[in-house]
Design a protein around this motif. Structure first.
Motif, short mmCIF file in Angstrom:
data_model
loop_
_atom_site.label_atom_id
_atom_site.label_comp_id
_atom_site.label_asym_id
_atom_site.label_seq_id
_atom_site.Cartn_x
_atom_site.Cartn_y
_atom_site.Cartn_z
N CYS A 200 93.00 24.70 -50.62
CA CYS A 200 92.12 23.83 -49.84
C CYS A 200 92.45 22.36 -50.08
O CYS A 200 92.47 21.54 -49.14
CB CYS A 200 90.66 24.09 -50.20
SG CYS A 200 90.03 25.67 -49.60
N VAL A 201 92.73 22.00 -51.35
CA VAL A 201 93.12 20.62 -51.67
C VAL A 201 94.44 20.29 -50.99
O VAL A 201 94.64 19.18 -50.49
CB VAL A 201 93.23 20.43 -53.20
CG1 VAL A 201 93.81 19.06 -53.53
CG2 VAL A 201 91.86 20.59 -53.86
N GLN A 202 95.34 21.26 -50.95
CA GLN A 202 96.63 21.06 -50.27
C GLN A 202 96.41 20.79 -48.78
O GLN A 202 97.07 19.92 -48.19
CB GLN A 202 97.52 22.28 -50.46
CG GLN A 202 98.93 22.12 -49.97
CD GLN A 202 99.78 23.36 -50.23
OE1 GLN A 202 99.65 24.35 -49.53
NE2 GLN A 202 100.63 23.30 -51.25
N PHE A 233 96.03 11.67 -54.08
CA PHE A 233 96.91 10.49 -54.00
C PHE A 233 96.34 9.31 -54.77
O PHE A 233 97.06 8.35 -55.04
CB PHE A 233 97.14 10.10 -52.54
CG PHE A 233 98.07 11.02 -51.81
CD1 PHE A 233 99.37 11.21 -52.25
CD2 PHE A 233 97.65 11.70 -50.69
CE1 PHE A 233 100.24 12.06 -51.58
CE2 PHE A 233 98.50 12.56 -50.00
CZ PHE A 233 99.81 12.75 -50.45
N LYS A 234 95.09 9.37 -55.12
CA LYS A 234 94.49 8.32 -55.94
C LYS A 234 95.11 8.31 -57.33
O LYS A 234 95.13 7.27 -58.01
CB LYS A 234 92.98 8.52 -56.04
CG LYS A 234 92.24 7.46 -56.83
CD LYS A 234 90.75 7.73 -56.85
CE LYS A 234 90.01 6.68 -57.68
NZ LYS A 234 88.54 6.95 -57.72
N GLY A 238 102.84 13.11 -56.17
CA GLY A 238 103.20 14.47 -55.78
C GLY A 238 101.99 15.37 -55.60
O GLY A 238 101.91 16.45 -56.23
N ALA A 239 101.07 14.98 -54.73
CA ALA A 239 99.85 15.77 -54.52
C ALA A 239 100.16 17.15 -53.95
O ALA A 239 99.63 18.17 -54.41
CB ALA A 239 98.90 15.02 -53.59
N LEU A 240 101.04 17.21 -52.97
CA LEU A 240 101.42 18.50 -52.38
C LEU A 240 102.14 19.37 -53.39
O LEU A 240 101.92 20.59 -53.46
CB LEU A 240 102.31 18.28 -51.16
CG LEU A 240 101.64 17.69 -49.92
CD1 LEU A 240 102.68 17.40 -48.85
CD2 LEU A 240 100.58 18.63 -49.37
N GLN A 241 102.98 18.74 -54.19
CA GLN A 241 103.76 19.50 -55.17
C GLN A 241 102.86 20.08 -56.27
O GLN A 241 103.05 21.22 -56.70
CB GLN A 241 104.83 18.61 -55.79
CG GLN A 241 105.96 18.23 -54.84
CD GLN A 241 105.58 17.20 -53.82
OE1 GLN A 241 104.88 16.23 -54.13
NE2 GLN A 241 106.04 17.36 -52.59
N ILE A 245 102.41 24.09 -57.18
CA ILE A 245 102.68 24.61 -58.53
C ILE A 245 101.48 25.41 -59.04
O ILE A 245 101.64 26.51 -59.60
CB ILE A 245 103.00 23.45 -59.50
CG1 ILE A 245 104.39 22.88 -59.18
CG2 ILE A 245 102.95 23.92 -60.95
CD1 ILE A 245 104.71 21.61 -59.94
N ILE A 246 100.28 24.88 -58.85
CA ILE A 246 99.08 25.59 -59.30
C ILE A 246 98.94 26.93 -58.59
O ILE A 246 98.58 27.95 -59.20
CB ILE A 246 97.82 24.73 -59.06
CG1 ILE A 246 97.84 23.50 -59.97
CG2 ILE A 246 96.54 25.53 -59.30
CD1 ILE A 246 96.73 22.50 -59.70
N ILE A 247 99.23 26.95 -57.30
CA ILE A 247 99.14 28.19 -56.52
C ILE A 247 100.03 29.27 -57.12
O ILE A 247 99.61 30.42 -57.29
CB ILE A 247 99.52 27.90 -55.05
CG1 ILE A 247 98.35 27.22 -54.33
CG2 ILE A 247 99.95 29.18 -54.33
CD1 ILE A 247 98.70 26.66 -52.97
N TYR A 248 101.27 28.92 -57.46
CA TYR A 248 102.19 29.94 -57.98
C TYR A 248 101.93 30.28 -59.44
O TYR A 248 102.20 31.40 -59.87
CB TYR A 248 103.64 29.50 -57.74
CG TYR A 248 104.05 29.76 -56.32
CD1 TYR A 248 104.60 30.98 -55.94
CD2 TYR A 248 103.83 28.81 -55.31
CE1 TYR A 248 104.95 31.24 -54.63
CE2 TYR A 248 104.17 29.06 -54.00
CZ TYR A 248 104.72 30.29 -53.66
OH TYR A 248 105.03 30.55 -52.35
N ILE A 249 101.40 29.35 -60.20
CA ILE A 249 101.04 29.67 -61.59
C ILE A 249 99.89 30.66 -61.62
O ILE A 249 99.89 31.61 -62.42
CB ILE A 249 100.67 28.38 -62.36
CG1 ILE A 249 101.94 27.57 -62.66
CG2 ILE A 249 99.96 28.73 -63.67
CD1 ILE A 249 101.68 26.26 -63.37
N THR A 250 98.91 30.49 -60.75
CA THR A 250 97.79 31.44 -60.72
C THR A 250 98.28 32.83 -60.30
O THR A 250 97.81 33.84 -60.84
CB THR A 250 96.69 30.96 -59.74
OG1 THR A 250 97.25 30.72 -58.45
CG2 THR A 250 96.02 29.70 -60.25
#
Length: 302
Positions: A200-202, A233-234, A238-241, A245-250
């Protein structure tokens, strides 16, 4: 076949991207244009013309092709998982044969049906979300990318889907896949929630980038790059990156029993970190007023 082709290609891709990424960071001025133009794409692409590389470049907007393929493909794999675990159907011998070729006939049934089911549902949702983003949210520039990026993008999803079911109980000859809702753990549910939140953040991050190229009336008025603000971005470039990464770690945590899937996560970690570093450098070099407090990938740390 006794060779795990999927594992070998992900290891090679990780090493190649990692080594080239390091060289670009510390020795780019010594690298030939054929390497830098091949590796770089999008906002941080190389403007210097290289005739050989230019002949094998495709529009960056072709990223959307990944999900024209991945969304239906993940849906088909989810269908196979549902057939096996919820409807107790037999898996086609052709599917077993393909998995044996890709992961080796020596592969073992290591992953539980519950882990496989959750991971497949999550990845399918993610692929369809990315399909929507690339077709209706992302506004692509006229930048080009090397065809190798295009090929590895398709391979990534082929390999990921094969890794998820290839070592799962019920998808290995002679193994049983007895699924039970009661066997789903709290850790798996927590990881699923983090996965969805990160996705969702992505999506919100892509909306922020979308607005940079629209006027007040919502019409596209530019394809140039600007400094994004808001959301992650605040804190980082690398917000998208980070969300990827979190998606694949989970998914790796959910599929912790697997012996091959974690090579997918390693590849994503190296590739996305390298992309984030190049993105951060490009922003700093391009915009003199770029926020100095922003980090590359980890807020306040890196």
């Amino acid at each position: 076949m006794q060779i795990n082709i999927i594992r070998i290609i992900f290891i090679f891709s990780s090493l190649f991207v990692g080594i080239i990424g390091l060289l670009l960071n510390y020795m780019e001025s010594y690298l030939p244009c054929v390497i830098t133009r091949t590796y770089r794409y999008g906002k941080f692409s190389v403007d210097k013309y290289q005739p050989l590389v230019a002949k094998v470049e495709v529009p960056k907007r072709w990223f959307k092709h990944f999900y024209i393929f991945a969304a239906p493909a993940s849906s088909y794999v989810l269908y196979l998982v549902i057939c096996k675990y919820l409807w107790n159907d037999n898996i086609s011998k052709n599917v077993i044969w393909i998995l044996d070729i890709c992961l080796g006939s020596f592969r073992q049934a290591l992953v539980s049906p519950e882990s496989t089911f959750i991971a497949t549902v999550l990845l399918t949702l993610h692929c369809w979300k990315r399909f929507y983003e690339t077709h209706f949210v992302n506004i692509f520039s006229d930048k080009m990318m090397n065809i190798s990026h295009y090929i590895i993008g398709h391979y990534h999803y082929v390999g990921t889907l094969i890794c998820i079911i290839g070592e799962s109980k019920g998808f290995v000859e002679g193994s049983e896949g007895n699924f039970s809702w009661k066997k789903i753990t709290y850790l798996q549910l927590i990881c699923a929630i983090i996965f969805v939140l990160s996705s969702c953040v992505q999506f919100r991050t892509n909306l922020i980038l979308n607005k940079l190229r629209r006027n007040k009336d919502g019409k596209i008025n530019s394809t140039t790059y600007k400094i994004p603000h808001g959301g992650l971005f605040k804190y980082i470039s690398g917000a998208l990156q980070l969300t990827e990464i979190i998606i694949y770690i989970t998914l790796s945590i959910i599929l912790w029993q697997s012996s091959t899937y974690h090579y997918v996560t390693t590849w994503v970690l190296i590739n996305q970190t390298s992309t984030a570093v190049l993105t951060h450098r490009w922003y700093i070099e391009t915009f003199k007023n770029y926020p100095t407090s922003r980090k590359i990938l980890l807020p306040y740390i890196f």
